[in-house]
Design an enzyme around this catalytic site. Structure first.
Site, PDB file in Angstrom:
ATOM      1  N   ALA A 229     -24.041  -6.011 -33.860  1.00  0.00           N
ATOM      2  CA  ALA A 229     -24.551  -4.643 -34.035  1.00  0.00           C
ATOM      3  C   ALA A 229     -25.611  -4.360 -32.981  1.00  0.00           C
ATOM      4  CB  ALA A 229     -25.122  -4.488 -35.447  1.00  0.00           C
TER       5      ALA A 229
ATOM      6  N   GLY B  62     -22.072  -2.655 -29.794  1.00  0.00           N
ATOM      7  CA  GLY B  62     -21.402  -2.573 -31.097  1.00  0.00           C
ATOM      8  C   GLY B  62     -21.835  -1.351 -31.885  1.00  0.00           C
TER       9      GLY B  62
ATOM     10  N   ASP C 141     -23.608  -8.169 -38.523  1.00  0.00           N
ATOM     11  CA  ASP C 141     -24.441  -8.958 -37.614  1.00  0.00           C
ATOM     12  C   ASP C 141     -25.130 -10.053 -38.415  1.00  0.00           C
ATOM     13  OD1 ASP C 141     -25.688  -7.984 -34.585  1.00  0.00           O
ATOM     14  OD2 ASP C 141     -26.679  -9.640 -35.621  1.00  0.00           O
TER      15      ASP C 141
ATOM     16  N   ARG D 298     -31.996  -6.509 -37.752  1.00  0.00           N
ATOM     17  CA  ARG D 298     -31.224  -5.515 -36.997  1.00  0.00           C
ATOM     18  C   ARG D 298     -30.396  -4.650 -37.938  1.00  0.00           C
ATOM     19  NH1 ARG D 298     -28.982  -6.676 -30.925  1.00  0.00           N
ATOM     20  NH2 ARG D 298     -30.455  -5.137 -30.186  1.00  0.00           N
TER      21      ARG D 298
ATOM     22  N   THR E 171     -23.091 -12.532 -24.649  1.00  0.00           N
ATOM     23  CA  THR E 171     -22.423 -13.509 -23.777  1.00  0.00           C
ATOM     24  C   THR E 171     -23.413 -13.842 -22.649  1.00  0.00           C
ATOM     25  OG1 THR E 171     -21.377 -11.604 -22.672  1.00  0.00           O
ATOM     26  CG2 THR E 171     -20.034 -12.834 -24.240  1.00  0.00           C
TER      27      THR E 171
ATOM     28  N   CYS F 221     -26.708  -6.290 -17.876  1.00  0.00           N
ATOM     29  CA  CYS F 221     -25.340  -6.555 -17.420  1.00  0.00           C
ATOM     30  C   CYS F 221     -25.200  -6.990 -15.966  1.00  0.00           C
ATOM     31  CB  CYS F 221     -24.485  -5.307 -17.632  1.00  0.00           C
ATOM     32  SG  CYS F 221     -24.285  -4.917 -19.369  1.00  0.00           S
TER      33      CYS F 221
ATOM     34  N   LYS G  66     -26.182 -10.693 -14.863  1.00  0.00           N
ATOM     35  CA  LYS G  66     -25.413 -11.654 -15.671  1.00  0.00           C
ATOM     36  C   LYS G  66     -23.940 -11.638 -15.270  1.00  0.00           C
ATOM     37  CE  LYS G  66     -24.423 -10.266 -20.023  1.00  0.00           C
ATOM     38  NZ  LYS G  66     -22.994 -10.211 -20.319  1.00  0.00           N
TER      39      LYS G  66
ATOM     40  N   LYS H 156     -34.520   1.406 -17.091  1.00  0.00           N
ATOM     41  CA  LYS H 156     -34.175   2.745 -16.599  1.00  0.00           C
ATOM     42  C   LYS H 156     -34.726   3.745 -17.614  1.00  0.00           C
ATOM     43  CE  LYS H 156     -29.756   4.098 -17.311  1.00  0.00           C
ATOM     44  NZ  LYS H 156     -28.293   4.093 -17.533  1.00  0.00           N
TER      45      LYS H 156
HETATM   46  P1  NAD Z   1     -26.951  -7.239 -28.070  1.00  0.00           P
HETATM   47  O1  NAD Z   1     -27.748  -8.470 -27.910  1.00  0.00           O
HETATM   48  O2  NAD Z   1     -27.659  -5.935 -28.182  1.00  0.00           O
HETATM   49  O3  NAD Z   1     -26.033  -7.379 -29.393  1.00  0.00           O
HETATM   50  C1  NAD Z   1     -25.292  -8.502 -29.724  1.00  0.00           C
HETATM   51  C2  NAD Z   1     -25.420  -8.748 -31.229  1.00  0.00           C
HETATM   52  O4  NAD Z   1     -24.504  -9.778 -31.607  1.00  0.00           O
HETATM   53  C3  NAD Z   1     -26.810  -9.241 -31.659  1.00  0.00           C
HETATM   54  O5  NAD Z   1     -27.370  -8.317 -32.581  1.00  0.00           O
HETATM   55  C4  NAD Z   1     -26.550 -10.605 -32.304  1.00  0.00           C
HETATM   56  O6  NAD Z   1     -27.380 -10.879 -33.408  1.00  0.00           O
HETATM   57  C5  NAD Z   1     -25.091 -10.489 -32.689  1.00  0.00           C
HETATM   58  N1  NAD Z   1     -24.403 -11.769 -32.855  1.00  0.00           N
HETATM   59  C6  NAD Z   1     -24.374 -12.835 -32.012  1.00  0.00           C
HETATM   60  N2  NAD Z   1     -23.587 -13.799 -32.502  1.00  0.00           N
HETATM   61  C7  NAD Z   1     -23.096 -13.341 -33.678  1.00  0.00           C
HETATM   62  C8  NAD Z   1     -22.208 -13.878 -34.653  1.00  0.00           C
HETATM   63  N3  NAD Z   1     -21.645 -15.079 -34.478  1.00  0.00           N
HETATM   64  N4  NAD Z   1     -21.928 -13.142 -35.747  1.00  0.00           N
HETATM   65  C9  NAD Z   1     -22.490 -11.912 -35.922  1.00  0.00           C
HETATM   66  N5  NAD Z   1     -23.324 -11.349 -35.030  1.00  0.00           N
HETATM   67  C10 NAD Z   1     -23.619 -12.047 -33.919  1.00  0.00           C
HETATM   68  O7  NAD Z   1     -25.903  -7.204 -26.892  1.00  0.00           O
HETATM   69  P2  NAD Z   1     -25.173  -5.909 -26.263  1.00  0.00           P
HETATM   70  O8  NAD Z   1     -26.027  -5.298 -25.220  1.00  0.00           O
HETATM   71  O9  NAD Z   1     -24.635  -5.064 -27.357  1.00  0.00           O
HETATM   72  O10 NAD Z   1     -23.983  -6.619 -25.491  1.00  0.00           O
HETATM   73  C11 NAD Z   1     -22.903  -7.207 -26.187  1.00  0.00           C
HETATM   74  C12 NAD Z   1     -21.803  -7.519 -25.189  1.00  0.00           C
HETATM   75  O11 NAD Z   1     -21.377  -6.299 -24.567  1.00  0.00           O
HETATM   76  C13 NAD Z   1     -22.225  -8.447 -24.044  1.00  0.00           C
HETATM   77  O12 NAD Z   1     -21.136  -9.244 -23.705  1.00  0.00           O
HETATM   78  C14 NAD Z   1     -22.528  -7.478 -22.915  1.00  0.00           C
HETATM   79  O13 NAD Z   1     -22.352  -8.075 -21.655  1.00  0.00           O
HETATM   80  C15 NAD Z   1     -21.496  -6.397 -23.138  1.00  0.00           C
HETATM   81  N6  NAD Z   1     -21.856  -5.064 -22.618  1.00  0.00           N
HETATM   82  C16 NAD Z   1     -23.137  -4.589 -22.745  1.00  0.00           C
HETATM   83  C17 NAD Z   1     -23.430  -3.296 -22.279  1.00  0.00           C
HETATM   84  C18 NAD Z   1     -24.826  -2.733 -22.400  1.00  0.00           C
HETATM   85  O14 NAD Z   1     -25.090  -1.692 -21.805  1.00  0.00           O
HETATM   86  N7  NAD Z   1     -25.730  -3.340 -23.140  1.00  0.00           N
HETATM   87  C19 NAD Z   1     -22.432  -2.508 -21.713  1.00  0.00           C
HETATM   88  C20 NAD Z   1     -21.148  -3.024 -21.615  1.00  0.00           C
HETATM   89  C21 NAD Z   1     -20.869  -4.304 -22.084  1.00  0.00           C
HETATM   90  C1  UDX Z   2     -24.302  -0.732 -16.410  1.00  0.00           C
HETATM   91  C2  UDX Z   2     -23.012   0.002 -15.983  1.00  0.00           C
HETATM   92  O1  UDX Z   2     -23.356   1.238 -15.355  1.00  0.00           O
HETATM   93  C3  UDX Z   2     -22.148   0.255 -17.215  1.00  0.00           C
HETATM   94  O2  UDX Z   2     -20.907   0.843 -16.819  1.00  0.00           O
HETATM   95  C4  UDX Z   2     -21.892  -1.071 -17.915  1.00  0.00           C
HETATM   96  O3  UDX Z   2     -21.110  -0.865 -19.078  1.00  0.00           O
HETATM   97  C5  UDX Z   2     -23.182  -1.753 -18.273  1.00  0.00           C
HETATM   98  O4  UDX Z   2     -23.991  -1.926 -17.083  1.00  0.00           O
HETATM   99  P1  UDX Z   2     -26.592   0.022 -17.516  1.00  0.00           P
HETATM  100  O5  UDX Z   2     -27.056  -1.323 -17.067  1.00  0.00           O
HETATM  101  O6  UDX Z   2     -26.815   0.429 -18.920  1.00  0.00           O
HETATM  102  O7  UDX Z   2     -25.022   0.160 -17.242  1.00  0.00           O
HETATM  103  O8  UDX Z   2     -27.294   1.148 -16.602  1.00  0.00           O
HETATM  104  P2  UDX Z   2     -27.030   1.693 -15.118  1.00  0.00           P
HETATM  105  O9  UDX Z   2     -27.147   3.154 -15.154  1.00  0.00           O
HETATM  106  O10 UDX Z   2     -25.820   1.136 -14.520  1.00  0.00           O
HETATM  107  O11 UDX Z   2     -28.300   1.150 -14.318  1.00  0.00           O
HETATM  108  C6  UDX Z   2     -28.466  -0.232 -14.049  1.00  0.00           C
HETATM  109  C7  UDX Z   2     -29.687  -0.431 -13.178  1.00  0.00           C
HETATM  110  O12 UDX Z   2     -29.457   0.068 -11.855  1.00  0.00           O
HETATM  111  C8  UDX Z   2     -30.937   0.287 -13.675  1.00  0.00           C
HETATM  112  O13 UDX Z   2     -32.068  -0.535 -13.490  1.00  0.00           O
HETATM  113  C9  UDX Z   2     -31.014   1.518 -12.790  1.00  0.00           C
HETATM  114  O14 UDX Z   2     -32.313   2.032 -12.669  1.00  0.00           O
HETATM  115  C10 UDX Z   2     -30.506   0.941 -11.480  1.00  0.00           C
HETATM  116  N1  UDX Z   2     -29.959   1.960 -10.558  1.00  0.00           N
HETATM  117  C11 UDX Z   2     -28.896   2.709 -10.936  1.00  0.00           C
HETATM  118  C12 UDX Z   2     -30.515   2.111  -9.294  1.00  0.00           C
HETATM  119  O15 UDX Z   2     -31.471   1.430  -8.932  1.00  0.00           O
HETATM  120  N2  UDX Z   2     -29.975   3.042  -8.451  1.00  0.00           N
HETATM  121  C13 UDX Z   2     -28.897   3.806  -8.793  1.00  0.00           C
HETATM  122  O16 UDX Z   2     -28.463   4.621  -7.955  1.00  0.00           O
HETATM  123  C14 UDX Z   2     -28.346   3.643 -10.069  1.00  0.00           C
END
Ligand code: NAD
Ligand code: UDX
EC number: 1.1.1.22
Length: 480
Positions: free
Chosen positions: A9, A13, A33, A38, A88, A272, A275, A335
């Site tokens: 969550a 999620g 979760d 959370r 991850t 993201c 990583k 950001k």
């Molecule tokens: P997050 O840390 O906010 O959320 C992950 C949640 O999973 C946590 O609340 C954690 O407690 C829970 N969790 C972990 N193991 C668990 C289990 N075994 N059972 C139940 N709950 C469990 O992470 P996030 O930012 O939502 O990212 C999740 C995934 O999505 C990552 O792989 C990330 O790379 C990807 N992703 C993130 C973004 C973003 O903008 N944050 C965008 C696209 C993809």
């Molecule tokens: C990114 C991807 O955009 C998204 O598609 C993916 O699912 C998750 O990772 P996010 O990290 O949430 O999204 O934000 P994003 O708007 O991409 O910005 C990432 C970082 O780059 C921030 O620190 C932002 O300030 C910086 N950035 C972005 C710049 O420095 N210059 C730019 O022109 C755009």
């Protein structure tokens, strides 16, 4: 009624499932979760993440067809489609440490699905995972299947924080990868049917599993690469008198390049980009492609260079020392429009300044002092673990405090660093701020949001990434 369960969550999620629930009232969605705080927050008026528009979506569906629960097993047991959206993180030890994705949480979720399931399920990878993860998950599930059929799909998420709800309402594309078998196609169609309630047909792309998994890593690598490219140019602009804003505008006017993601900055942050690129680098190395790995590694190196260049510029401009000088930090989130601080460039900049013994006064409209303390005392990569598993650091940074607002933060300061492009920083009364600062008063704009000429007229010495330097900065020693 179709039942969906999402494990995890978090930032992905929560918003993703809330939008599915809103757009598909006939589907029951449970977000589960292991983190009790959370889930409690998701069930309260104070949601665990700040995201414009999210409150409204959650309020419309929560308790109707959207539920948040810690009863992970019950909801997985009942679901037809199980999304897995757990952390991850980058591995911190063992094979591939510092690069490879740590699939501990993913694997434990998969084993739990295998344990509790009594009916066929579609299992959807929502987390960003290394290419070929679906194969590993498939093995875990089928070796423990007790006659149950599982179909694994890859459905990576492309939302960006701060605009998550709009991104989910109007995605550029939804990507679904599946096995190219009759059962695989059927599962892909079932997930397509969910999205097609609001996403136009031509925006739902279907591919094989490996293409979907790799496309997510590739998209993030391409986006980050654009930022590192423009940031590399910003250093050259400062050396030559060109203005990076003008250069990126001119470059982006080429329709083959386009204008987005060309804003020079103090460096990219967020959970993201770094990583996922490290993960991509590791996959290339494991596949015997060191040249390709080296190419992508460079995107991270330039990002690190940009952050240290910023700190060096600041310290060298201020007579080569910031010891015991008050430096105001405006913005700590990675950001604007988010309270998320994961991998924010502010961490490296603040650590650099604290290393030079500065006193920091930090203001961010969405980040608490506790969070800043945690970020500045935590080991690299520890942040990306479920909250309750993160080590609690016994130490605190004494030389920092959080301020109520930008005016309090900047009072009596020697310098201001703008590290997040919050809209409210664009309309500050800089004359008032200048009057209350030590002189000479410096502004280091890591987001290029201030009007450099106006601030120079007031009397500030201004550094703005990739902009022509003023005389003061030109006279200072070259920055490494
Ligand atoms: P997050 O840390 O906010 O959320 C992950 C949640 O999973 C946590 O609340 C954690 O407690 C829970 N969790 C972990 N193991 C668990 C289990 N075994 N059972 C139940 N709950 C469990 O992470 P996030 O930012 O939502 O990212 C999740 C995934 O999505 C990552 O792989 C990330 O790379 C990807 N992703 C993130 C973004 C973003 O903008 N944050 C965008 C696209 C993809
Ligand atoms: C990114 C991807 O955009 C998204 O598609 C993916 O699912 C998750 O990772 P996010 O990290 O949430 O999204 O934000 P994003 O708007 O991409 O910005 C990432 C970082 O780059 C921030 O620190 C932002 O300030 C910086 N950035 C972005 C710049 O420095 N210059 C730019 O022109 C755009």
């Amino acid at each position: 009624m179709v039942k969906i369960c999402c494990i995890g969550a978090g930032y992905v999620g929560g918003p993703t499932m809330a939008v599915i629930a809103l757009k598909c009232p006939h589907i029951e969605v449970a977000v589960v979760d292991i983190s009790v705080p959370r889930i409690s927050a998701w069930n309260s008026d104070q949601l665990p993440i700040y995201e414009p528009g999210l409150d409204d979506v959650v309020k419309q569906c929560r308790g109707k067809n959207l539920f948040f629960s810690t009863d992970v097993e019950k909801h997985v047991f009942e679901a037809d489609i199980v999304f897995v959206s757990v952390n991850t993180p980058t591995k911190t030890r063992g094979l591939g440490a510092g690069k490879a994705a740590d699939l501990t949480y993913w694997e434990s979720a998969a084993r739990m699905i295998a344990d509790v399931s009594k009916s066929d399920k579609i299992v959807v990878e929502k987390s960003t995972v290394p290419v070929k993860t679906a194969e590993a998950i498939e093995k875990i599930l089928t070796h423990n299947s007790k006659g149950i059929n599982y179909q694994i799909l890859s459905n990576p998420e492309f939302l960006a924080e701060g605009t998550a709800i709009q991104d989910l309402f109007h995605p550029d594309r939804v990507l679904i990868g599946g096995r190219e078998t009759p059962e695989g196609f059927k599962a892909v169609q079932a997930l397509k049917d969910v999205y097609s309630h609001w996403v136009p047909e031509d925006r739902i792309l279907t591919t094989n599993l490996w293409s979907a998994e790799l496309s997510k890593l590739a998209a993030n690598a391409f986006l980050a690469q654009r930022i590192s490219s423009v940031n590399a140019m910003s250093a050259l602009c400062e050396a030559t008198g060109a203005d990076v804003t003008q250069v990126s505008y001119a470059v982006g006017k080429d329709t083959r390049i386009g204008p987005k993601f060309l804003n020079a900055s103090v460096g990219f942050g967020g959970s993201c980009f770094q990583k996922d690129i490290l993960n991509l680098v590791y996959i290339c190395e494991c596949n015997g492609l060191p040249e390709v790995a080296e190419y992508w590694k460079q995107v991270i190196k330039i990002n690190d260079y940009q952050k240290s260049r910023f700190v060096n510029r600041l310290v060298s401009s201020m007579f080569n020392t910031v010891a015991n000088k008050k430096v105001a930090i405006l913005g700590f989130a990675f950001k604007k429009d988010t309270g998320d601080t994961r991998e924010t460039p502010a961490i490296d900049v603040c650590k650099g300044l604290l290393g030079d013994k500065a006193n920091l006064s930090i203001y961010d409209p969405q980040v608490t002092e506790d969070q800043i303390q945690r970020d500045l005392t935590m080991n690299k990569f520890d942040w990306d673990h479920p909250l309750h598993l993160q080590p609690t650091s016994p130490s605190t940074v004494k030389k920092l405090h959080a301020a109520w607002d930008a005016y309090q933060a900047t009072k009596d300061a020697h310098a201001i660093c703008i590290l997040t492009e919050w809209d409210e920083f664009k309309t500050l009364d800089f004359q008032r701020i200048y009057d209350n600062m030590q002189k000479p008063a410096f502004v280091f704009d890591g987001r290029n949001i201030v009007d450099v000429n106006k601030l120079r007229e007031i009397g500030f010495i201004v550094y703005s990434i990739g902009k022509p330097l003023d005389a003061w900065l030109k006279d200072m020693p070259a920055v490494a």
